[in-house]
Design an enzyme around this catalytic site. Structure first.
Site, PDB file in Angstrom:
ATOM      1  N   LYS A   1       0.806  -1.120   0.084  1.00  0.00           N
ATOM      2  CA  LYS A   1      -0.034   0.076  -0.111  1.00  0.00           C
ATOM      3  C   LYS A   1       0.897   1.172  -0.031  1.00  0.00           C
ATOM      4  O   LYS A   1       0.402   2.326  -0.444  1.00  0.00           O
ATOM      5  CB  LYS A   1      -0.804  -0.155   1.251  1.00  0.00           C
TER       6      LYS A   1
ATOM      7  N   ASP B   1     -10.121   1.883   2.438  1.00  0.00           N
ATOM      8  CA  ASP B   1     -10.320   1.366   3.650  1.00  0.00           C
ATOM      9  C   ASP B   1     -11.216   2.228   4.582  1.00  0.00           C
ATOM     10  O   ASP B   1     -11.915   1.612   5.345  1.00  0.00           O
ATOM     11  CB  ASP B   1      -8.832   1.112   4.367  1.00  0.00           C
TER      12      ASP B   1
HETATM   13  P1  NDP Z   1       0.536  -3.242  10.615  1.00  0.00           P
HETATM   14  O1  NDP Z   1       1.487  -4.125  10.736  1.00  0.00           O
HETATM   15  O2  NDP Z   1       0.311  -1.820   9.741  1.00  0.00           O
HETATM   16  O3  NDP Z   1       0.127  -2.629  12.136  1.00  0.00           O
HETATM   17  C1  NDP Z   1      -0.012  -3.644  13.186  1.00  0.00           C
HETATM   18  C2  NDP Z   1      -0.536  -3.235  14.429  1.00  0.00           C
HETATM   19  O4  NDP Z   1      -0.553  -4.128  15.474  1.00  0.00           O
HETATM   20  C3  NDP Z   1       0.353  -2.041  15.146  1.00  0.00           C
HETATM   21  O5  NDP Z   1      -0.447  -1.082  15.772  1.00  0.00           O
HETATM   22  C4  NDP Z   1       1.288  -2.719  16.007  1.00  0.00           C
HETATM   23  O6  NDP Z   1       1.657  -1.942  17.081  1.00  0.00           O
HETATM   24  C5  NDP Z   1       0.050  -3.563  16.571  1.00  0.00           C
HETATM   25  N1  NDP Z   1       1.098  -4.912  16.953  1.00  0.00           N
HETATM   26  C6  NDP Z   1       1.429  -5.839  16.431  1.00  0.00           C
HETATM   27  N2  NDP Z   1       2.068  -6.768  17.193  1.00  0.00           N
HETATM   28  C7  NDP Z   1       1.615  -6.495  18.396  1.00  0.00           C
HETATM   29  C8  NDP Z   1       1.817  -7.018  19.676  1.00  0.00           C
HETATM   30  N3  NDP Z   1       2.568  -8.197  19.967  1.00  0.00           N
HETATM   31  N4  NDP Z   1       1.529  -6.224  20.857  1.00  0.00           N
HETATM   32  C9  NDP Z   1       0.867  -5.185  20.762  1.00  0.00           C
HETATM   33  N5  NDP Z   1       0.415  -4.669  19.423  1.00  0.00           N
HETATM   34  C10 NDP Z   1       1.024  -5.229  18.467  1.00  0.00           C
HETATM   35  O7  NDP Z   1      -0.944  -3.671  10.114  1.00  0.00           O
HETATM   36  P2  NDP Z   1      -2.243  -3.508   9.283  1.00  0.00           P
HETATM   37  O8  NDP Z   1      -2.644  -1.965  10.074  1.00  0.00           O
HETATM   38  O9  NDP Z   1      -2.091  -3.343   8.135  1.00  0.00           O
HETATM   39  O10 NDP Z   1      -3.288  -4.512   9.799  1.00  0.00           O
HETATM   40  C11 NDP Z   1      -3.859  -4.758  11.211  1.00  0.00           C
HETATM   41  C12 NDP Z   1      -4.847  -5.733  11.294  1.00  0.00           C
HETATM   42  O11 NDP Z   1      -5.875  -5.205  10.602  1.00  0.00           O
HETATM   43  C13 NDP Z   1      -4.515  -7.157  10.548  1.00  0.00           C
HETATM   44  O12 NDP Z   1      -4.678  -8.114  11.522  1.00  0.00           O
HETATM   45  C14 NDP Z   1      -5.239  -7.219   9.261  1.00  0.00           C
HETATM   46  O13 NDP Z   1      -5.494  -8.531   9.194  1.00  0.00           O
HETATM   47  C15 NDP Z   1      -6.342  -6.325   9.608  1.00  0.00           C
HETATM   48  N6  NDP Z   1      -6.852  -5.724   8.346  1.00  0.00           N
HETATM   49  C16 NDP Z   1      -8.341  -6.072   8.178  1.00  0.00           C
HETATM   50  C17 NDP Z   1      -8.996  -5.188   7.019  1.00  0.00           C
HETATM   51  C18 NDP Z   1     -10.498  -5.478   6.791  1.00  0.00           C
HETATM   52  O14 NDP Z   1     -10.800  -5.097   5.632  1.00  0.00           O
HETATM   53  N7  NDP Z   1     -11.003  -6.165   7.553  1.00  0.00           N
HETATM   54  C19 NDP Z   1      -8.177  -4.493   6.232  1.00  0.00           C
HETATM   55  C20 NDP Z   1      -6.667  -4.011   6.589  1.00  0.00           C
HETATM   56  C21 NDP Z   1      -6.259  -4.945   7.725  1.00  0.00           C
HETATM   57  P3  NDP Z   1       3.124  -1.104  17.075  1.00  0.00           P
HETATM   58  O15 NDP Z   1       2.644  -0.034  16.344  1.00  0.00           O
HETATM   59  O16 NDP Z   1       3.636  -0.811  18.349  1.00  0.00           O
HETATM   60  O17 NDP Z   1       4.004  -2.031  16.147  1.00  0.00           O
END
Ligand code: NDP
Length: 284
Positions: free
Chosen positions: A69, A105
């Site tokens: 993206k 989104d």
């Molecule tokens: P990113 O990798 O961009 O962001 C991940 C997020 O999760 C960050 O806020 C990160 O925190 C947090 N995170 C990851 N691991 C941990 C942990 N162990 N403990 C606490 N926080 C954690 O992912 P996306 O934003 O692209 O996707 C996020 C979710 O949304 C995914 O599960 C994806 O499947 C879902 N999604 C669903 C969509 C839909 O249409 N339903 C569309 C797009 C995504 P930090 O910043 O601190 O690393």
């Protein structure tokens, strides 16, 4: 690119095998009498320039998923205002060799909250867990739709604060703040006040994942609606349902962002029911 030759629309990602976009979009195309023109292709992020040239010459539309993206941004000729603000593109439309980039989104979360809870985002008090790519698009949408307040809780609070600062510029009327995900008392205060909890961290994708927060905090607010962007019954959703709270997974968000893409490509409103049926089919 050879395996994609027969398609004029594609979803690209790395990986992409799991994507349900082809079956969902093809159901909408078929319902509109337009055949099944949509396929999937794994694209290595390092090859995005090559893919963009292929798209310019051969495709009408593209959806992009993780990690593309942002990678696509330098290859887009014109960005929609939403995509420019989020610096994220999940939809390309190609017209006469020119690549237009959009982010649907935000439309996905608006549609999902309306469909699942019968609510508009305007005026809502929202607690969002997460500040990654999907959370960024959602935060902008909450601001543009004039939610009353948005608290963003993230593991790295600096990322949540940076997101708040970016969205505030575009949405001065929405009260916005950032808290650390690990700060239980701040989380408890935000839950007690929220109409809607949006779970947008990647926790819950895998069976062994811990919950993103202490799930007993859900008891603080019997009026809370709980949405999890993940497409499966996560521990958060299960606990919310046990407590009698309205709860929904990410399926409708995927459907509504896909519907917005379809409309951008075809100028036709797709059949949401057909897309839902397509989503539920076995993969192709
Ligand atoms: P990113 O990798 O961009 O962001 C991940 C997020 O999760 C960050 O806020 C990160 O925190 C947090 N995170 C990851 N691991 C941990 C942990 N162990 N403990 C606490 N926080 C954690 O992912 P996306 O934003 O692209 O996707 C996020 C979710 O949304 C995914 O599960 C994806 O499947 C879902 N999604 C669903 C969509 C839909 O249409 N339903 C569309 C797009 C995504 P930090 O910043 O601190 O690393």
């Amino acid at each position: 690119m050879n395996e994609a030759r027969q398609f004029s629309y594609l979803v690209i990602g790395d990986p992409v095998a799991h994507s349900r976009s082809p079956q969902m979009q093809n159901a909408a195309f078929e319902a509109a009498g337009l055949g099944r023109p949509y396929g999937k292709l794994r694209v290595d992020p390092a090859c995005m320039g090559e893919f963009a040239e292929y798209a310019r010459k051969n495709l009408k539309g593209v959806n992009l998923t993780v990690p593309h993206k942002q990678v696509i941004l330098p290859f887009v000729d014109e960005l929609s205002p939403q995509a420019a603000a989020c610096q994220s593109v999940n939809t390309l439309k190609i017209v006469e060799g020119k690549i237009y980039g959009y982010s649907t989104d935000g439309a996905g979360i608006s549609g999902a909250v309306q469909e699942n809870f019968g609510l508009a985002l305007k005026g809502l008090n929202v607690l969002m867990l997460g500040a990654g790519g999907a959370a960024t698009a959602i935060a902008f949408e909450l601001g543009w739709q004039q939610s009353a307040s948005v608290v963003i809780a993230n593991r790295s609070v600096e990322k949540a604060q940076a997101l708040v600062d970016k969205v505030k510029v575009h949405a001065p009327e929405t009260l916005m703040s950032a808290i650390p995900l690990a700060d239980e008392s701040a989380l408890a205060g935000a839950i007690a006040k929220a109409d809607l909890l949006l779970q947008v961290t990647s926790l819950g994708l895998h069976d062994e994942d811990p919950a993103p927060m202490d799930l007993e905090l859900l008891k603080l607010n019997p009026g809370l609606r709980v949405f999890d962007a993940i497409y499966r019954p996560t521990p958060l959703l299960k606990r919310a349902a046990q407590l009698g709270l309205p709860a929904a997974d990410g399926r409708e968000m995927l459907i509504y962002q896909g519907a917005a893409s379809f409309e951008i490509w075809t100028n036709i409103k797709p059949s949401i029911d057909a897309m839902r049926r397509g989503y539920a089919e076995d993969g192709e």
